[in-house]
Every structure is written in C-alpha cells, then in structure tokens.
Design a protein around this motif. Structure first.
Motif, PDB file in Angstrom:
ATOM      1  N   ASP A 129      75.414  42.402   5.961  1.00 20.05           N
ATOM      2  CA  ASP A 129      74.721  43.679   5.822  1.00 20.05           C
ATOM      3  C   ASP A 129      75.449  44.803   6.550  1.00 20.05           C
ATOM      4  OD1 ASP A 129      72.725  43.099   4.077  1.00 20.05           O
ATOM      5  OD2 ASP A 129      71.135  42.859   5.571  1.00 20.05           O
ATOM      6  N   VAL A 130      76.100  44.505   7.673  1.00 19.23           N
ATOM      7  CA  VAL A 130      76.901  45.532   8.351  1.00 19.23           C
ATOM      8  C   VAL A 130      78.013  46.009   7.424  1.00 19.23           C
ATOM      9  CG1 VAL A 130      78.513  45.973  10.233  1.00 19.23           C
ATOM     10  CG2 VAL A 130      76.384  44.756  10.694  1.00 19.23           C
ATOM     11  N   LEU A 131      78.690  45.071   6.739  1.00 23.59           N
ATOM     12  CA  LEU A 131      79.764  45.446   5.821  1.00 23.59           C
ATOM     13  C   LEU A 131      79.223  46.208   4.619  1.00 23.59           C
ATOM     14  CD1 LEU A 131      81.889  42.160   5.878  1.00 23.59           C
ATOM     15  CD2 LEU A 131      82.509  44.362   6.876  1.00 23.59           C
ATOM     16  N   ARG A 132      78.096  45.752   4.077  1.00 28.78           N
ATOM     17  CA  ARG A 132      77.538  46.442   2.907  1.00 28.78           C
ATOM     18  C   ARG A 132      77.073  47.850   3.270  1.00 28.78           C
ATOM     19  NH1 ARG A 132      76.274  40.981   1.433  1.00 28.78           N
ATOM     20  NH2 ARG A 132      74.541  40.909   2.925  1.00 28.78           N
ATOM     21  N   ALA A 133      76.492  47.999   4.471  1.00 26.59           N
ATOM     22  CA  ALA A 133      76.029  49.318   4.886  1.00 26.59           C
ATOM     23  C   ALA A 133      77.185  50.297   5.028  1.00 26.59           C
ATOM     24  CB  ALA A 133      75.272  49.213   6.213  1.00 26.59           C
ATOM     25  N   ASN A 134      78.365  49.798   5.397  1.00 31.54           N
ATOM     26  CA  ASN A 134      79.533  50.660   5.586  1.00 31.54           C
ATOM     27  C   ASN A 134      80.407  50.755   4.336  1.00 31.54           C
ATOM     28  OD1 ASN A 134      79.982  51.588   8.623  1.00 31.54           O
ATOM     29  ND2 ASN A 134      79.029  49.569   8.686  1.00 31.54           N
ATOM     30  N   ASP A 135      80.011  50.079   3.267  1.00 31.50           N
ATOM     31  CA  ASP A 135      80.791  50.097   2.027  1.00 31.50           C
ATOM     32  C   ASP A 135      80.433  51.344   1.213  1.00 31.50           C
ATOM     33  OD1 ASP A 135      82.351  49.388  -0.159  1.00 31.50           O
ATOM     34  OD2 ASP A 135      80.733  48.233  -1.081  1.00 31.50           O
ATOM     35  N   ARG A 136      81.407  52.202   1.018  1.00 30.28           N
ATOM     36  CA  ARG A 136      81.155  53.443   0.273  1.00 30.28           C
ATOM     37  C   ARG A 136      81.444  53.312  -1.217  1.00 30.28           C
ATOM     38  NH1 ARG A 136      79.052  53.841   4.455  1.00 30.28           N
ATOM     39  NH2 ARG A 136      79.269  55.504   6.020  1.00 30.28           N
ATOM     40  N   SER A 137      81.897  52.138  -1.637  1.00 29.05           N
ATOM     41  CA  SER A 137      82.225  51.981  -3.052  1.00 29.05           C
ATOM     42  C   SER A 137      80.981  51.857  -3.917  1.00 29.05           C
ATOM     43  CB  SER A 137      83.103  50.740  -3.251  1.00 29.05           C
ATOM     44  OG  SER A 137      82.353  49.548  -3.014  1.00 29.05           O
ATOM     45  N   GLY A 138      79.880  51.383  -3.311  1.00 29.37           N
ATOM     46  CA  GLY A 138      78.647  51.222  -4.056  1.00 29.37           C
ATOM     47  C   GLY A 138      78.567  49.951  -4.861  1.00 29.37           C
ATOM     48  N   SER A 139      79.608  49.114  -4.805  1.00 26.85           N
ATOM     49  CA  SER A 139      79.612  47.884  -5.605  1.00 26.85           C
ATOM     50  C   SER A 139      78.718  46.809  -5.011  1.00 26.85           C
ATOM     51  CB  SER A 139      81.037  47.350  -5.732  1.00 26.85           C
ATOM     52  OG  SER A 139      81.514  46.895  -4.468  1.00 26.85           O
ATOM     53  N   GLY A 140      78.574  46.815  -3.699  1.00 26.31           N
ATOM     54  CA  GLY A 140      77.786  45.781  -3.046  1.00 26.31           C
ATOM     55  C   GLY A 140      78.532  44.484  -2.846  1.00 26.31           C
ATOM     56  N   ASP A 141      79.729  44.370  -3.425  1.00 29.39           N
ATOM     57  CA  ASP A 141      80.536  43.158  -3.285  1.00 29.39           C
ATOM     58  C   ASP A 141      81.567  43.391  -2.192  1.00 29.39           C
ATOM     59  OD1 ASP A 141      81.920  40.823  -3.477  1.00 29.39           O
ATOM     60  OD2 ASP A 141      82.554  41.090  -5.573  1.00 29.39           O
ATOM     61  N   VAL A 142      81.384  42.768  -1.052  1.00 22.52           N
ATOM     62  CA  VAL A 142      82.294  42.979   0.080  1.00 22.52           C
ATOM     63  C   VAL A 142      83.157  41.751   0.338  1.00 22.52           C
ATOM     64  CG1 VAL A 142      80.895  44.742   1.205  1.00 22.52           C
ATOM     65  CG2 VAL A 142      80.441  42.320   1.688  1.00 22.52           C
ATOM     66  N   VAL A 143      83.179  40.803  -0.581  1.00 18.12           N
ATOM     67  CA  VAL A 143      84.049  39.641  -0.432  1.00 18.12           C
ATOM     68  C   VAL A 143      85.506  40.121  -0.413  1.00 18.12           C
ATOM     69  CG1 VAL A 143      84.866  37.506  -1.507  1.00 18.12           C
ATOM     70  CG2 VAL A 143      82.427  38.068  -1.520  1.00 18.12           C
ATOM     71  N   GLY A 144      86.270  39.630   0.546  1.00 18.26           N
ATOM     72  CA  GLY A 144      87.642  40.066   0.728  1.00 18.26           C
ATOM     73  C   GLY A 144      87.789  41.119   1.798  1.00 18.26           C
TER      74      GLY A 144
END
Length: 493
Positions: free
Chosen positions: A218-233
């Motif tokens: 959730d920390v990674l998703r909250a900081n993800d600005r791409s909006g994809s929700g996929d933070v694998v990698g």
C-alpha cells in the motif's frame, strides 16, 4: 567515499511521504488488531484511494509502536554522537521522522555505523542497554549523555509497559549481525497482505516483509502516480531486520528506478504464484540466525596459536566476525589484522592510560619510543584549539583503496587538513602520528593543535591515547561508514 555527493531523491520513511512533510501518523486499530491507514494518518484522499489492503500486511499496533519507539530512541542516541540536530529528547527525534525524510534516513544509516562504538564514548547499543536497565531499576544511566538529557518522555514511559529492556536484549542485540541490506523488487503479497520482496541479486529468493504501520504494497501504491495500481517490479533499497519473529525493515524505504521489463515482471508474478501453490514453503519468513559473537568491539588477548606463535600475548580489537569461517577479524594494537578463532581469544582489560610515578615500570609494550617522546615535546609547544580532527581512509578494501590513501578532516571547518598514506591498508599508530606531525608542522595548522582526534582503525587507538593524552589531545575511534550510511549520503557503491 570521503566527500559524498548530495543524497538522491525518491526515498520514503515510514511516517512521512516524500516530498511534502506531514504530521506524525496516529495509529488506528482495525478489526484484526492491526493498523488501518486513514486520512488522520497523514495520507490524502487520493493516496488512500490507491490502497487496496488497508489494515493488513503490517505489524499489530502494539508491536508497531514498540518498534518505532525503539528506532526513535536509537535516532536520539545517534544524534548524541554526531550532534547534527542536538535533540533535547526523543520526541524531537520522532518529530523529525514525520517531517524530514532525508535527515531521518541518514540517522537510520548512522545507527549501524555507531552501533558498537563512537569516537568519544559508548556506541548506540551500549547507551540503549544502559538507559533501559537503569529505567527498570528506577535509577539514572551511567552514560553522561543520558544522565544529562531527558530521554524518558511520554513515549519511553509507555514503552516500559511492554518490557523495553527485554526488547533491547532479545531483539535489538541481534539487529546488526542479522540485518540484510540491499536492493529488492516488489513481487507481490501473500494472503495476509505481507509484501513478498525478491532479492535483486538472487531473484528466485523471496522475503516475506511486514510493514510497520502500513503494508509495503500500500505504501508503493499510494506513491504510484501512474494510476495502474500494479507496482510489481518496483525497486527498493532497504535494510531488513528481525522483530518479534517476523521480518520488518529499519523504517526507511529508498526508492530505486523500477524494473518494468516484461520478462522480470512475469518471473516475479510466477514466483509468487508458485510459492502460494506450495503453501509458502519457499519464502524466507525469518532472517538467518548467526553465531553468537560476544567479543565484537572488545579488546582481546591472543593466546594458544600454533601456526603463528609470534602473535601470542599481543592485544588487539575484535572488529567483526566472519560467520562462514567462524573467526574474528582482529586488528592488532601495534599494526596488522588477522582472522582468528574464538578459542584463541579472550577479553582483555583496557590498557592503562599512562603510568603513575607510584606504580611499577609499565610493560614494554606501553613504553614510549624515542620518536614518540620527541613528538610529545614538539606538541607541548603548540596552543590547543577546540577542534576535532578525523583521520579517514579513502576506502577499506584493496580494490577501493589500492594506494592506501586517507584524509585528515577538521570538524570545525569541514575542510581537508592534509592527506596521508600508509604502507598497508590498515594504518598503524606510528603512521597516524607521522601524519599528525606533518599536518601540524608542515601544513595548515599554523602553530595550533586540535583538542581531540579520531581514527578509523580501532587497533591503533590505545597507542594514540598513550602518546597524545599527556599533551592534551584526546584520541578516539571513528567507525568506518557502513554501506547504509554511504548509500544514505549518496555515495555510489
């Protein structure tokens, strides 16, 4: 490694979100007994909307509070060594965690550098153990730093209810030797929401890592600005620690460029799927234990050697322990270092600072040479100024420092006083004294001497104290920077 670059951007600290500072998070309890991220925790509505497993994948609230309180106390103690922030209590260290990512990250990294020792006093762990043991007995800490400062604020008083002393002894004591620092790829999450991180150097190895107040996913998703929700990698540089029978991290998430290579992402997802099919049996859920090494940081006596009998009876410092060979790395007080078995070492008392006129003649090893006596006479003629000189090598392996170069730096000005060079990678006390004399009488010192100095070769400190103490220069040990501290300062590996 001596003159670091500016820190890189793109790093997070648990309790803060780069780049904007925000108030410290309050911890809320979810139905499962773990922590639920809410708007009151400092996340904005947009960030909260990206979180998918809120309330899972992190430590239970009591454990999370305990861990973060221990980190805040350690940060406070690091600051007593470096004097970078001059914290008056632990609350100020805690507030920094919530408002300044870069500075908090450096404190976490310096914690490992100063864990066992510091230039002019005990290391972080000794002070931590000292304070908690005296809190249990209702007394005052032996350390002058802790006796003069108010460490026991509300945060620390709350911690007494969860046996802070026991946590320090049973959990913190093993952190330096069991920690794993490196680069990891976020591969996914298990059924509980804990993050599964792949070791970047061995992608097939997955570590189950629990968040502190919010899951790592959730920390990674909250900081993800791409909006994809996929933070694998997503790539992270962090230090894993054991705590309460699970794996956590040291409060600092340092972002690295993500690896979105389709083949890697597919491999990571396949590893997570395979581990789920196997019931998680292939996942590392506990960091490996290491052999007990009670002599680390201690002055030792060498005895019983058959292959190198000339070393018997000599003293040194056990600076580290090689678990693979089962041997200590011992830096001799008169120069040189060797890897020796525990059976050939015993803890030795500290050498006397100087001989008294009422005592017997000191041992030959503690008798000043003619060169040292001559240097003392020259130093007595110099005026003392309040300055702290640091003798730091340019590297700590032959590959990093093939010329065995180092620099003398002034604590007051931050400038280089003079370079120096040693015959071997580890300078001897005689070489440090030669470099000091050259800097004082042939460099920029202009007829003055520093009030104190520190070197990064522990085996030379006892001799330096013997020679320099009587002429008004306090000598101490300045631990070499750990990889975490170099990384936090932006020094490339």
């Amino acid at each position: 490694r001596v003159a670091p670059e500016r820190p890189r951007a793109g790093r997070w600290v648990e309790g803060s979100r780069a780049p904007q500072p925000r108030p410290a998070r309050s911890l809320r309890v979810a139905q499962e007994g773990s922590q639920m991220a809410t708007a009151d925790d400092g996340w904005n509505e947009e960030e909260l909307s990206r979180m998918t497993i809120r309330g899972r994948g992190c430590l239970p609230e009591a454990d999370g509070r305990s861990f973060m309180a221990l980190l805040d106390i350690c940060h406070f103690l690091v600051d007593q060594i470096t004097q970078a922030h001059n914290f008056s209590d632990v609350d100020e260290a805690s507030n920094l965690r919530a408002t300044d990512t870069q500075k908090c990250m450096l404190l976490s990294a310096q914690m490992w550098t100063y864990w066992y020792s510091a230039p002019a006093g005990p290391g972080v762990y000794e002070m931590l153990l000292d304070w908690t043991s005296h809190q249990q007995r209702g007394g005052r800490a032996r350390s002058s730093v802790l006796a003069q400062r108010e460490l026991g604020n509300a945060k620390c008083r709350d911690m007494q209810g969860v046996a802070l002393q026991a946590l320090v002894v049973n959990e913190c004591a093993q952190w330096p030797r069991r920690r794993k620092t490196g680069a990891f790829y976020f591969a996914g999450e298990d059924a509980s929401g804990a993050a599964l991180l792949a070791d970047a150097e061995a992608v097939e190895t997955l570590y189950r890592v629990v968040g502190l107040s919010t899951s790592l996913g959730d920390v990674l998703r909250a900081n993800d600005r791409s909006g994809s929700g996929d933070v694998v990698g997503s790539a992270l540089l962090l230090t894993l620690l054991p705590f309460m029978d699970v794996i956590v991290y040291d409060g600092t998430l340092r972002g690295a460029p993500p690896n979105r290579d389709p083949s890697l992402v597919a491999q990571l997802k396949a590893l997570v799927a395979a581990s789920a099919a196997e019931g998680g049996g292939s996942i590392v859920v506990r960091l490996p234990t290491v052999p007990d090494a009670p002599l680390i940081g201690q002055r030792v006596l060498i005895e019983g050697l058959q292959a190198k009998p000339e070393l018997n009876g000599r003293h040194g410092v056990a600076s580290s322990f090689d678990g693979s060979s089962g041997r200590y790395c011992v830096s001799l007080e008169d120069g040189g270092s060797f890897k020796l078995k525990p059976a050939n070492l015993s803890k030795a008392a500290a050498p006397p600072a100087r001989a008294s006129s009422s005592t017997a003649e000191p041992a030959a090893a503690l008798t000043l040479t003619a060169t040292e006596k001559a240097l003392q006479e020259r130093l007595r003629g110099l005026r003392t100024v309040e300055d702290f000189w640091v003798f730091r090598r340019m590297g700590y392996t032959e590959a990093e420092n093939p010329s065995h170069m180092g620099m003398i730096m002034s604590g007051n000005s931050g400038m280089v006083v003079a370079p120096f060079q040693s015959k071997q990678l580890a300078p001897t006390a005689a070489e440090y004294l030669t470099a000091l004399e050259a800097a004082l009488f042939g460099g920029r010192a202009q007829g003055v001497k520093p009030s104190s100095l520190a070197v990064d070769e522990k085996g030379a400190v006892a001799r330096l104290k013997l020679v320099l103490g009587p002429v008004g220069i306090q000598a101490g040990y300045y631990p070499p920077p750990t990889e975490e501290e170099l990384s936090a300062m932006g020094v490339p590996p």
